[in-house]
Design a protein around this motif. Structure first.
Motif, PDB file in Angstrom:
ATOM      1  N   UNK A 116      74.920  28.730  14.254  1.00  0.00           N
ATOM      2  CA  UNK A 116      73.896  27.382  13.064  1.00  0.00           C
ATOM      3  C   UNK A 116      75.142  25.989  13.645  1.00  0.00           C
ATOM      4  N   UNK A 117      74.075  25.538  14.415  1.00  0.00           N
ATOM      5  CA  UNK A 117      74.927  23.785  14.410  1.00  0.00           C
ATOM      6  C   UNK A 117      75.273  22.805  13.746  1.00  0.00           C
ATOM      7  N   UNK A 164      71.134  14.418  -0.743  1.00  0.00           N
ATOM      8  CA  UNK A 164      70.869  13.830   0.279  1.00  0.00           C
ATOM      9  C   UNK A 164      71.477  12.301   0.616  1.00  0.00           C
ATOM     10  N   UNK A 165      72.679  11.673  -0.507  1.00  0.00           N
ATOM     11  CA  UNK A 165      73.210  10.603  -0.686  1.00  0.00           C
ATOM     12  C   UNK A 165      74.334  11.146   0.990  1.00  0.00           C
ATOM     13  N   UNK A 166      74.798  12.393   1.469  1.00  0.00           N
ATOM     14  CA  UNK A 166      75.622  12.224   2.519  1.00  0.00           C
ATOM     15  C   UNK A 166      74.982  11.902   3.857  1.00  0.00           C
ATOM     16  N   UNK A 167      73.488  11.579   3.532  1.00  0.00           N
ATOM     17  CA  UNK A 167      72.570  11.449   5.325  1.00  0.00           C
ATOM     18  C   UNK A 167      73.178  10.114   5.267  1.00  0.00           C
ATOM     19  N   UNK A 174      77.832   6.993  11.832  1.00  0.00           N
ATOM     20  CA  UNK A 174      77.714   6.947  12.738  1.00  0.00           C
ATOM     21  C   UNK A 174      77.795   4.740  13.137  1.00  0.00           C
ATOM     22  N   UNK A 175      77.231   4.425  12.398  1.00  0.00           N
ATOM     23  CA  UNK A 175      77.818   2.827  12.849  1.00  0.00           C
ATOM     24  C   UNK A 175      79.611   2.596  13.367  1.00  0.00           C
ATOM     25  N   UNK A 176      80.204   3.711  12.651  1.00  0.00           N
ATOM     26  CA  UNK A 176      81.737   2.649  13.478  1.00  0.00           C
ATOM     27  C   UNK A 176      81.858   3.209  14.877  1.00  0.00           C
ATOM     28  N   UNK A 189      76.745  12.373  14.232  1.00  0.00           N
ATOM     29  CA  UNK A 189      76.438  12.036  12.902  1.00  0.00           C
ATOM     30  C   UNK A 189      74.557  11.210  11.829  1.00  0.00           C
ATOM     31  N   UNK A 190      74.229  11.203  13.396  1.00  0.00           N
ATOM     32  CA  UNK A 190      72.390  11.315  12.878  1.00  0.00           C
ATOM     33  C   UNK A 190      71.814  13.093  12.875  1.00  0.00           C
ATOM     34  N   UNK A 191      72.459  13.920  13.616  1.00  0.00           N
ATOM     35  CA  UNK A 191      72.169  15.006  13.447  1.00  0.00           C
ATOM     36  C   UNK A 191      71.906  15.456  12.487  1.00  0.00           C
ATOM     37  N   UNK A 192      73.523  15.419  12.100  1.00  0.00           N
ATOM     38  CA  UNK A 192      73.969  16.262  10.757  1.00  0.00           C
ATOM     39  C   UNK A 192      73.092  15.150   9.326  1.00  0.00           C
ATOM     40  N   UNK A 193      72.715  13.941   9.741  1.00  0.00           N
ATOM     41  CA  UNK A 193      72.074  13.114   8.209  1.00  0.00           C
ATOM     42  C   UNK A 193      70.905  13.308   8.469  1.00  0.00           C
TER      43      UNK A 193
END
Length: 271
Positions: A116-117, A164-167, A174-176, A189-193
């Protein structure tokens, strides 16, 4: 094959410790292909007779006991019947019941689990029962739980959509990684979002989300998804980039998509 699976389920239910057997996965939902696996949830309580399970599985089949496969996908076995894969997946009946009560109260957790990635989301336990088909249930308890899980808990819907705030947080994280051209960090980060958004979209539509496989294809069709959600996600995750410049563009696109999706979800769940 159906007859053999049903006979197997009844024999499993006779093993000391087993309380019920459920057909899950695409076979239970009528979404299977000819080569799809047969997934059998083996619900147990207390001491489980692993020797009896091993004898039923047959020579050369290793049965993993409770915890053998990880903290959430409890254990089980991989079999082959007439050349078709049949998976036994152990489920602690008492733990499933506790998770269902948590769902009713709007509580959930996400655990680390092999296979479960994006993590194992605890409401999956209740969703498996709701979407599965009971094959053997001598006491009737799993049948009763399936009846109760037919109604998606409003408290869980509110909790998962609020999550959904976590996204949004993950996009800023991710920007960092952009300046260092840290493609791994940005991609994770983006996959998790996206995974968080998919869970929220399912919940907003009062649907059980069992795992990541095929989830995007369903999520993009749901009422809360903004226009082009699926294609935009595929573009983001399919080629996020390797340079700081390209990663920056990807994060900017992700920020826009996440903002639109979160706003759409909130508009549909706010009284």
């Amino acid at each position: 094959m159906q007859t053999k699976i049903e006979d197997m389920a009844h024999r499993l239910a006779e093993v000391p410790g087993v309380v019920a057997v459920l057909l899950g996965g695409s076979r239970a939902r009528g979404e299977h292909r000819p080569d799809s696996d047969w997934d059998l949830g083996v619900y147990y309580r207390g001491a489980l007779d692993l020797a009896a399970l091993g004898a039923l599985a047959g020579p050369g089949v290793e049965v993993a006991g409770p915890g053998g496969w990880g903290p959430w996908v409890d254990g089980g076995a991989w079999l082959s019947v007439d050349g078709v894969a049949v998976d036994w997946i152990l489920r602690d009946a008492d733990r499933v019941g506790r998770v269902w009560e948590d769902c009713r109260e709007g509580r959930y957790e996400v655990g680390v689990q092999a296979g479960h990635p994006l993590g194992f989301w605890s409401p999956c336990y209740a969703g498996e029962v709701a979407l599965g088909r009971v094959l053997a249930d001598p006491s009737g308890e799993l049948t009763d739980l399936r009846r109760r899980t037919a109604d998606y808990p409003e408290a869980l819907r509110q909790a998962l959509t609020a999550g959904a705030w976590e996204a949004e947080f993950l996009v800023e994280a991710a920007a960092k990684g952009v300046e260092r051209a840290d493609a791994l960090y940005v991609s994770l980060c983006l996959s998790r979002a996206v995974g968080v958004l998919v869970q929220a979209l399912y919940a907003e539509d009062r649907r059980w989300c069992l795992n990541e496989k095929g989830a995007l294809a369903v999520a993009e069709t749901l009422p809360g998804a903004p226009p082009g959600f699926g294609p935009r996600v595929r573009a983001l995750l399919g080629a996020p980039g390797a340079t700081a410049e390209r990663l920056a563009a990807t994060v900017a696109e992700a920020r826009l998509l996440v903002g639109e999706t979160v706003a759409a979800i909130r508009a549909r769940t706010t009284p």
